[in-house]
Design an enzyme around this catalytic site. Structure first.
Site, PDB file in Angstrom:
ATOM      1  N   LEU A 143     -77.307  45.602  28.621  1.00 39.38           N
ATOM      2  CA  LEU A 143     -78.123  46.822  28.620  1.00 39.38           C
ATOM      3  C   LEU A 143     -79.597  46.446  28.454  1.00 39.38           C
ATOM      4  O   LEU A 143     -80.271  46.872  27.517  1.00 39.38           O
ATOM      5  CB  LEU A 143     -77.673  47.769  27.513  1.00 39.38           C
ATOM      6  CG  LEU A 143     -78.124  49.218  27.674  1.00 39.38           C
ATOM      7  CD1 LEU A 143     -77.376  49.882  28.823  1.00 39.38           C
ATOM      8  CD2 LEU A 143     -77.890  50.004  26.375  1.00 39.38           C
ATOM      9  N   GLY A 144     -80.080  45.628  29.397  1.00 36.67           N
ATOM     10  CA  GLY A 144     -81.498  45.309  29.454  1.00 36.67           C
ATOM     11  C   GLY A 144     -82.218  46.314  30.319  1.00 36.67           C
ATOM     12  O   GLY A 144     -81.812  47.484  30.429  1.00 36.67           O
ATOM     13  N   ARG A 145     -83.290  45.874  30.956  1.00 34.61           N
ATOM     14  CA  ARG A 145     -84.063  46.798  31.799  1.00 34.61           C
ATOM     15  C   ARG A 145     -83.199  47.390  32.906  1.00 34.61           C
ATOM     16  O   ARG A 145     -83.190  48.599  33.126  1.00 34.61           O
ATOM     17  CB  ARG A 145     -85.252  46.061  32.419  1.00 34.61           C
ATOM     18  CG  ARG A 145     -86.301  45.567  31.441  1.00 34.61           C
ATOM     19  CD  ARG A 145     -87.388  44.821  32.200  1.00 34.61           C
ATOM     20  NE  ARG A 145     -88.446  44.314  31.344  1.00 34.61           N
ATOM     21  CZ  ARG A 145     -88.437  43.105  30.781  1.00 34.61           C
ATOM     22  NH1 ARG A 145     -87.411  42.305  30.986  1.00 34.61           N
ATOM     23  NH2 ARG A 145     -89.438  42.713  30.026  1.00 34.61           N
ATOM     24  N   ILE A 146     -82.486  46.515  33.635  1.00 31.92           N
ATOM     25  CA  ILE A 146     -81.692  46.980  34.766  1.00 31.92           C
ATOM     26  C   ILE A 146     -80.488  47.773  34.285  1.00 31.92           C
ATOM     27  O   ILE A 146     -80.181  48.857  34.807  1.00 31.92           O
ATOM     28  CB  ILE A 146     -81.276  45.795  35.650  1.00 31.92           C
ATOM     29  CG1 ILE A 146     -82.512  45.183  36.321  1.00 31.92           C
ATOM     30  CG2 ILE A 146     -80.264  46.240  36.711  1.00 31.92           C
ATOM     31  CD1 ILE A 146     -82.249  43.884  37.062  1.00 31.92           C
TER      32      ILE A 146
ATOM     33  N   ARG B 215     -75.450  41.219  23.882  1.00 34.32           N
ATOM     34  CA  ARG B 215     -75.409  40.145  22.887  1.00 34.32           C
ATOM     35  C   ARG B 215     -75.550  40.714  21.473  1.00 34.32           C
ATOM     36  O   ARG B 215     -74.990  40.190  20.522  1.00 34.32           O
ATOM     37  CB  ARG B 215     -76.511  39.121  23.156  1.00 34.32           C
ATOM     38  CG  ARG B 215     -76.177  38.163  24.286  1.00 34.32           C
ATOM     39  CD  ARG B 215     -77.315  37.228  24.586  1.00 34.32           C
ATOM     40  NE  ARG B 215     -78.474  37.933  25.122  1.00 34.32           N
ATOM     41  CZ  ARG B 215     -79.560  37.341  25.585  1.00 34.32           C
ATOM     42  NH1 ARG B 215     -79.658  36.027  25.559  1.00 34.32           N
ATOM     43  NH2 ARG B 215     -80.556  38.046  26.082  1.00 34.32           N
TER      44      ARG B 215
ATOM     45  N   ARG C 289     -75.259  38.153  38.491  1.00 35.65           N
ATOM     46  CA  ARG C 289     -75.118  36.832  39.081  1.00 35.65           C
ATOM     47  C   ARG C 289     -73.636  36.572  39.299  1.00 35.65           C
ATOM     48  O   ARG C 289     -72.798  36.974  38.493  1.00 35.65           O
ATOM     49  CB  ARG C 289     -75.707  35.736  38.179  1.00 35.65           C
ATOM     50  CG  ARG C 289     -77.216  35.633  38.223  1.00 35.65           C
ATOM     51  CD  ARG C 289     -77.672  35.050  39.555  1.00 35.65           C
ATOM     52  NE  ARG C 289     -79.109  34.840  39.613  1.00 35.65           N
ATOM     53  CZ  ARG C 289     -79.989  35.708  40.082  1.00 35.65           C
ATOM     54  NH1 ARG C 289     -79.562  36.893  40.500  1.00 35.65           N
ATOM     55  NH2 ARG C 289     -81.261  35.424  40.137  1.00 35.65           N
TER      56      ARG C 289
ATOM     57  N   ASP D  73     -72.652  42.419  44.991  1.00 30.41           N
ATOM     58  CA  ASP D  73     -73.892  41.997  45.658  1.00 30.41           C
ATOM     59  C   ASP D  73     -74.146  40.516  45.450  1.00 30.41           C
ATOM     60  O   ASP D  73     -75.050  39.957  46.068  1.00 30.41           O
ATOM     61  CB  ASP D  73     -75.079  42.810  45.123  1.00 30.41           C
ATOM     62  CG  ASP D  73     -76.379  42.510  45.859  1.00 30.41           C
ATOM     63  OD1 ASP D  73     -76.348  42.455  47.105  1.00 30.41           O
ATOM     64  OD2 ASP D  73     -77.419  42.320  45.193  1.00 30.41           O
TER      65      ASP D  73
ATOM     66  N   GLU E 174     -73.096  31.391  46.847  1.00 32.13           N
ATOM     67  CA  GLU E 174     -73.797  32.060  47.947  1.00 32.13           C
ATOM     68  C   GLU E 174     -74.409  31.034  48.902  1.00 32.13           C
ATOM     69  O   GLU E 174     -74.886  29.986  48.476  1.00 32.13           O
ATOM     70  CB  GLU E 174     -74.892  32.967  47.371  1.00 32.13           C
ATOM     71  CG  GLU E 174     -74.326  34.088  46.519  1.00 32.13           C
ATOM     72  CD  GLU E 174     -75.405  34.960  45.883  1.00 32.13           C
ATOM     73  OE1 GLU E 174     -76.606  34.724  46.149  1.00 32.13           O
ATOM     74  OE2 GLU E 174     -75.055  35.859  45.119  1.00 32.13           O
TER      75      GLU E 174
ATOM     76  N   HIS F 179     -76.452  39.838  48.664  1.00 29.30           N
ATOM     77  CA  HIS F 179     -77.466  39.688  47.614  1.00 29.30           C
ATOM     78  C   HIS F 179     -78.770  40.387  48.009  1.00 29.30           C
ATOM     79  O   HIS F 179     -79.831  39.780  48.114  1.00 29.30           O
ATOM     80  CB  HIS F 179     -77.733  38.206  47.320  1.00 29.30           C
ATOM     81  CG  HIS F 179     -78.297  37.977  45.951  1.00 29.30           C
ATOM     82  ND1 HIS F 179     -78.073  36.829  45.233  1.00 29.30           N
ATOM     83  CD2 HIS F 179     -79.088  38.757  45.154  1.00 29.30           C
ATOM     84  CE1 HIS F 179     -78.705  36.892  44.061  1.00 29.30           C
ATOM     85  NE2 HIS F 179     -79.328  38.056  44.001  1.00 29.30           N
TER      86      HIS F 179
ATOM     87  N   GLY G 108     -79.869  43.290  46.334  1.00 27.01           N
ATOM     88  CA  GLY G 108     -80.180  44.265  45.292  1.00 27.01           C
ATOM     89  C   GLY G 108     -81.645  44.629  45.195  1.00 27.01           C
ATOM     90  O   GLY G 108     -82.000  45.789  44.996  1.00 27.01           O
TER      91      GLY G 108
END
Length: 328
Positions: free
Chosen positions: A161-164, A184, A241, A265, A270, A288, A290
């Site tokens: 639950l960071g910025r994105i 975390r 990732r 994505d 990759e 990829h 996004g």
């Protein structure tokens, strides 16, 4: 017309790996940047000649700078990453050597969050599969497309639950979804329910969205136990990732009906995608993309150059994930 270089005296910039073409041109024309050869057989001679000159590297999450390359660049002061992900750069080695590392946060948050929501809608409603159904002429031949599943009012778990992750949660709240998360550490100011393990989070939701940072600390965080906890009616969305998900376990669950579907994505190797996924209509596969909009990539490029300029002028980085040792 001769282009004046913006690189101060005693600084040499090195490009490592492919970058956005306009960024590559700017690095070459405005900074006189060197380019690390792709072929391993050519790198030794190149680094012997140019390694001691290099003070700044510009790279991306696709390539990064490992500890071996850092050792070949004894005067390296900063690794400037184009992109939010920097797991291919050895940040521990960078910190030990006093090498700063930057990335481009915030500017890609909205587009990546939009992608996560788009993948969730697509895989649950099977819009891509239904589009293929129409294009193949199956509608008049086989009748209406089978019923799919509602997106609104679902229980959604977010890992990271960071910025994105927060931007995804905000969007899905507008869809009437109930949000819970694993991080975390618990976020004191979060309005969402905290769950203390990925498996426990997966067990209580309909959709699991992976938005955690990459790197050794999150490698295969979403493993077979988590995927089985999500279950045969659950959906997995990954815009983080490929390394965060145990891809073999995911493929096994999808091909054996132990997971309802996935929107992906990112992948472990990759641009190679597991062949078993290519024929599945309950899996949406993106290359990829996004952050792949004109607006976001332009903002990422500008922030990359702003970080580089700040380091070359003042020995600092605007958006560091590892601070440089000292002004240069």
């Amino acid at each position: 017309m001769t282009t004046s270089l913006r690189t101060p005296p005693n600084h040499t910039v090195l490009q490592v790996g492919p970058l956005k073409p306009s960024l590559e041109r700017t690095l070459s024309e405005n900074y006189g940047a060197l380019v690390l050869p792709d072929e391993a057989s050519e790198r030794g001679a190149f680094l012997s000649t140019h390694g001691p000159e290099v003070t700044a590297v510009v790279t991306s999450g696709r390539s990064g700078v490992d500890a071996d390359l850092m050792r070949a660049l004894p005067h390296l002061g900063a690794v400037v990453n184009f992109g939010v992900g920097y797991d291919t750069t050895d940040v521990d080695a960078a910190a030990e050597r006093g090498v700063g590392v930057s990335n481009t946060p915030d500017v890609l948050t909205d587009c990546v969050a939009d992608t996560a929501v788009g993948l969730m809608i697509d895989v649950m409603r099977q819009f891509s599969a239904a589009d293929r159904y129409v294009r193949a002429g199956r509608w008049p031949a086989d009748g209406n497309y089978p019923l799919t599943h509602q997106v609104s009012n679902r229980r959604v778990g977010i890992i990271g639950l960071g910025r994105i992750g927060s931007a995804i949660a905000k969007r899905l709240t507008a869809f009437g979804c109930t949000i819970s998360y694993h991080n975390r550490s618990q976020k004191a100011d979060s309005p969402y329910a905290y769950v203390d393990s990925p498996a426990a989070l997966a067990r209580g939701v309909d959709v699991l969205v992976v938005a955690a940072a990459g790197g050794d600390g999150t490698r295969r965080l979403v493993d077979a136990e988590v995927i089985d906890a999500l279950g045969s009616s659950g959906y997995l969305i990954n815009i983080a990732r490929g390394s965060v998900v145990d891809e073999a376990a995911l493929v096994d669950a999808l091909t054996n009906g132990r997971l309802a579907g996935a929107g992906l994505d990112v992948f472990t190797d990759e641009p190679n995608v597991p062949e078993e996924l290519l024929a599945l209509d309950n899996v949406v596969l993106l290359p990829h993309v996004g952050s792949g909009t004109v607006e976001t990539r332009a903002a990422m490029e500008q922030l990359t150059l702003d970080n580089l300029d700040e380091f070359l002028r003042n020995g600092r980085l605007l958006t560091p994930v590892v601070e440089p040792a000292m002004a240069v």
